[in-house]
Design a protein around this motif. Sequence first.
Motif, PDB file in Angstrom:
ATOM      1  N   ALA A  60       0.896  -1.104  -0.031  1.00  0.00           N
ATOM      2  CA  ALA A  60      -0.097  -0.002   0.069  1.00  0.00           C
ATOM      3  C   ALA A  60       0.826   1.337   0.338  1.00  0.00           C
ATOM      4  CB  ALA A  60      -0.839  -0.086   0.966  1.00  0.00           C
ATOM      5  N   GLU A  61       1.925   1.179   0.784  1.00  0.00           N
ATOM      6  CA  GLU A  61       2.808   2.294   0.881  1.00  0.00           C
ATOM      7  C   GLU A  61       3.753   2.665  -0.466  1.00  0.00           C
ATOM      8  OE1 GLU A  61       4.984   2.172   4.651  1.00  0.00           O
ATOM      9  OE2 GLU A  61       3.496   3.197   5.579  1.00  0.00           O
ATOM     10  N   ASP A  62       4.022   1.572  -1.237  1.00  0.00           N
ATOM     11  CA  ASP A  62       4.478   1.545  -2.516  1.00  0.00           C
ATOM     12  C   ASP A  62       3.635   2.145  -3.431  1.00  0.00           C
ATOM     13  OD1 ASP A  62       6.804   0.257  -1.464  1.00  0.00           O
ATOM     14  OD2 ASP A  62       6.522  -1.586  -2.228  1.00  0.00           O
ATOM     15  N   GLU A  63       2.363   1.852  -3.535  1.00  0.00           N
ATOM     16  CA  GLU A  63       1.448   2.428  -4.447  1.00  0.00           C
ATOM     17  C   GLU A  63       1.088   3.865  -3.860  1.00  0.00           C
ATOM     18  OE1 GLU A  63      -1.261   2.145  -7.401  1.00  0.00           O
ATOM     19  OE2 GLU A  63       0.251   0.763  -6.848  1.00  0.00           O
ATOM     20  N   LEU A  64       1.106   4.217  -2.594  1.00  0.00           N
ATOM     21  CA  LEU A  64       1.002   5.376  -2.273  1.00  0.00           C
ATOM     22  C   LEU A  64       2.160   6.289  -2.982  1.00  0.00           C
ATOM     23  CD1 LEU A  64      -0.151   7.920  -0.758  1.00  0.00           C
ATOM     24  CD2 LEU A  64       1.120   7.141   1.445  1.00  0.00           C
ATOM     25  N   ARG A  65       3.592   5.799  -3.009  1.00  0.00           N
ATOM     26  CA  ARG A  65       4.712   6.716  -3.389  1.00  0.00           C
ATOM     27  C   ARG A  65       4.420   6.819  -4.856  1.00  0.00           C
ATOM     28  NH1 ARG A  65       6.905   4.371   0.724  1.00  0.00           N
ATOM     29  NH2 ARG A  65       7.514   2.080  -0.059  1.00  0.00           N
ATOM     30  N   LEU A  66       4.030   5.788  -5.421  1.00  0.00           N
ATOM     31  CA  LEU A  66       3.807   6.087  -7.111  1.00  0.00           C
ATOM     32  C   LEU A  66       2.637   6.986  -7.516  1.00  0.00           C
ATOM     33  CD1 LEU A  66       3.852   2.280  -8.098  1.00  0.00           C
ATOM     34  CD2 LEU A  66       5.614   4.001  -8.665  1.00  0.00           C
ATOM     35  N   VAL A  67       1.591   6.805  -6.642  1.00  0.00           N
ATOM     36  CA  VAL A  67       0.545   7.770  -7.100  1.00  0.00           C
ATOM     37  C   VAL A  67       0.894   9.282  -6.589  1.00  0.00           C
ATOM     38  CG1 VAL A  67      -1.949   8.523  -6.380  1.00  0.00           C
ATOM     39  CG2 VAL A  67      -1.352   6.114  -6.996  1.00  0.00           C
ATOM     40  N   SER A  68       1.400   9.455  -5.633  1.00  0.00           N
ATOM     41  CA  SER A  68       1.890  10.656  -5.037  1.00  0.00           C
ATOM     42  C   SER A  68       2.898  11.223  -5.910  1.00  0.00           C
ATOM     43  CB  SER A  68       2.544  10.631  -3.529  1.00  0.00           C
ATOM     44  OG  SER A  68       1.654  10.286  -2.673  1.00  0.00           O
ATOM     45  N   ASP A  69       3.789  10.600  -6.532  1.00  0.00           N
ATOM     46  CA  ASP A  69       4.892  11.016  -7.266  1.00  0.00           C
ATOM     47  C   ASP A  69       3.956  11.626  -8.581  1.00  0.00           C
ATOM     48  OD1 ASP A  69       6.896  10.480  -5.583  1.00  0.00           O
ATOM     49  OD2 ASP A  69       7.637   8.921  -7.010  1.00  0.00           O
ATOM     50  N   SER A  70       2.953  10.746  -9.135  1.00  0.00           N
ATOM     51  CA  SER A  70       1.994  11.406 -10.230  1.00  0.00           C
ATOM     52  C   SER A  70       1.337  12.622  -9.889  1.00  0.00           C
ATOM     53  CB  SER A  70       1.180  10.161 -10.572  1.00  0.00           C
ATOM     54  OG  SER A  70       0.417  10.417 -11.604  1.00  0.00           O
ATOM     55  N   VAL A  71       0.893  12.485  -8.933  1.00  0.00           N
ATOM     56  CA  VAL A  71       0.086  13.649  -8.386  1.00  0.00           C
ATOM     57  C   VAL A  71       0.713  14.802  -8.269  1.00  0.00           C
ATOM     58  CG1 VAL A  71      -1.801  14.600  -6.505  1.00  0.00           C
ATOM     59  CG2 VAL A  71      -1.982  12.332  -7.532  1.00  0.00           C
ATOM     60  N   PRO A  76       0.759  22.631  -8.642  1.00  0.00           N
ATOM     61  CA  PRO A  76       1.413  23.954  -8.667  1.00  0.00           C
ATOM     62  C   PRO A  76       2.576  24.206  -7.690  1.00  0.00           C
ATOM     63  CG  PRO A  76      -0.873  24.540  -8.322  1.00  0.00           C
ATOM     64  CD  PRO A  76      -0.990  23.179  -8.362  1.00  0.00           C
ATOM     65  N   VAL A  77       2.094  23.620  -6.521  1.00  0.00           N
ATOM     66  CA  VAL A  77       3.162  23.755  -5.138  1.00  0.00           C
ATOM     67  C   VAL A  77       3.260  22.567  -4.673  1.00  0.00           C
ATOM     68  CG1 VAL A  77       3.626  25.081  -3.217  1.00  0.00           C
ATOM     69  CG2 VAL A  77       2.280  25.979  -4.906  1.00  0.00           C
ATOM     70  N   ALA A  78       4.664  21.860  -5.078  1.00  0.00           N
ATOM     71  CA  ALA A  78       4.771  20.356  -4.780  1.00  0.00           C
ATOM     72  C   ALA A  78       5.124  20.305  -3.002  1.00  0.00           C
ATOM     73  CB  ALA A  78       5.969  19.894  -5.490  1.00  0.00           C
ATOM     74  N   GLU A  79       5.737  21.295  -2.574  1.00  0.00           N
ATOM     75  CA  GLU A  79       6.033  21.323  -1.365  1.00  0.00           C
ATOM     76  C   GLU A  79       4.799  21.356  -0.376  1.00  0.00           C
ATOM     77  OE1 GLU A  79       7.351  24.012  -3.034  1.00  0.00           O
ATOM     78  OE2 GLU A  79       9.134  23.140  -3.643  1.00  0.00           O
ATOM     79  N   ARG A  80       3.755  22.206  -0.574  1.00  0.00           N
ATOM     80  CA  ARG A  80       2.635  22.028   0.003  1.00  0.00           C
ATOM     81  C   ARG A  80       1.784  20.776   0.193  1.00  0.00           C
ATOM     82  NH1 ARG A  80      -1.175  24.384   2.906  1.00  0.00           N
ATOM     83  NH2 ARG A  80      -3.280  24.618   2.146  1.00  0.00           N
ATOM     84  N   LEU A 128      -6.820  10.405  -3.841  1.00  0.00           N
ATOM     85  CA  LEU A 128      -5.563  10.799  -4.894  1.00  0.00           C
ATOM     86  C   LEU A 128      -5.886  10.612  -6.245  1.00  0.00           C
ATOM     87  CD1 LEU A 128      -2.521  10.375  -2.878  1.00  0.00           C
ATOM     88  CD2 LEU A 128      -3.528  12.431  -3.156  1.00  0.00           C
ATOM     89  N   ARG A 129      -6.320   9.371  -6.540  1.00  0.00           N
ATOM     90  CA  ARG A 129      -6.667   9.105  -7.713  1.00  0.00           C
ATOM     91  C   ARG A 129      -7.768   9.757  -8.525  1.00  0.00           C
ATOM     92  NH1 ARG A 129      -4.734   2.836  -7.117  1.00  0.00           N
ATOM     93  NH2 ARG A 129      -2.855   3.061  -8.078  1.00  0.00           N
ATOM     94  N   ALA A 130      -8.800   9.857  -7.551  1.00  0.00           N
ATOM     95  CA  ALA A 130     -10.054  10.536  -8.077  1.00  0.00           C
ATOM     96  C   ALA A 130      -9.891  12.077  -8.052  1.00  0.00           C
ATOM     97  CB  ALA A 130     -11.197  10.208  -7.088  1.00  0.00           C
ATOM     98  N   GLY A 131      -8.956  12.498  -7.572  1.00  0.00           N
ATOM     99  CA  GLY A 131      -8.395  14.010  -7.676  1.00  0.00           C
ATOM    100  C   GLY A 131      -8.727  14.708  -6.565  1.00  0.00           C
ATOM    101  N   HIS A 132      -9.284  14.132  -5.362  1.00  0.00           N
ATOM    102  CA  HIS A 132      -9.759  14.616  -4.193  1.00  0.00           C
ATOM    103  C   HIS A 132      -8.477  15.334  -3.194  1.00  0.00           C
ATOM    104  CE1 HIS A 132     -13.252  12.666  -5.309  1.00  0.00           C
ATOM    105  NE2 HIS A 132     -13.917  13.815  -5.472  1.00  0.00           N
TER     106      HIS A 132
END
Length: 132
Positions: A60-71, A76-80, A128-132
């Motif tokens: 699950a955490e590996d998937e989170l890293r992948l999706v997070s990198d994509s999102v 516009p503000v990656a740090e936030r 995250l995948r749904a854009g929320h």
Amino acid sequence: REDGSVNSRCSWYLTLAAILCVPAVLHAQDSDDVAEVTCPEIPMTTPEMRDCAWLDLQAAEDELRLVSDSVRGTRPVAERFDSLQALWIVQRDSTCVEETEEWTNGTGRPQMEMSCRTRLTEEYVARLRAGH
């Protein structure tokens, strides 16, 4: 009351300690000193159930890293985004410590807590995948 504030303060410190220590315990299974973690088809023992829960959490955490990198790339503000996600992780871990409090002295608590973290991570990835 004095007793209530002391108990409340102790409870807060114990929760904080659990949040800070659980990841260290979980990551200890990553060590080269530990045999490869596997999950049998039907886990029967407490260590097998714990290993299976750990593997599920890692997936699950590996998937989170992948999706997070994509999102993150679309924000516009990656740090936030990173700051908000770090806060979410602290909240997730705190929630799971609270949810498993009744198993404080039980041998099943680690896998219950990891299962909680897996469930909440999977829900967060879906949002995250749904854009929320």
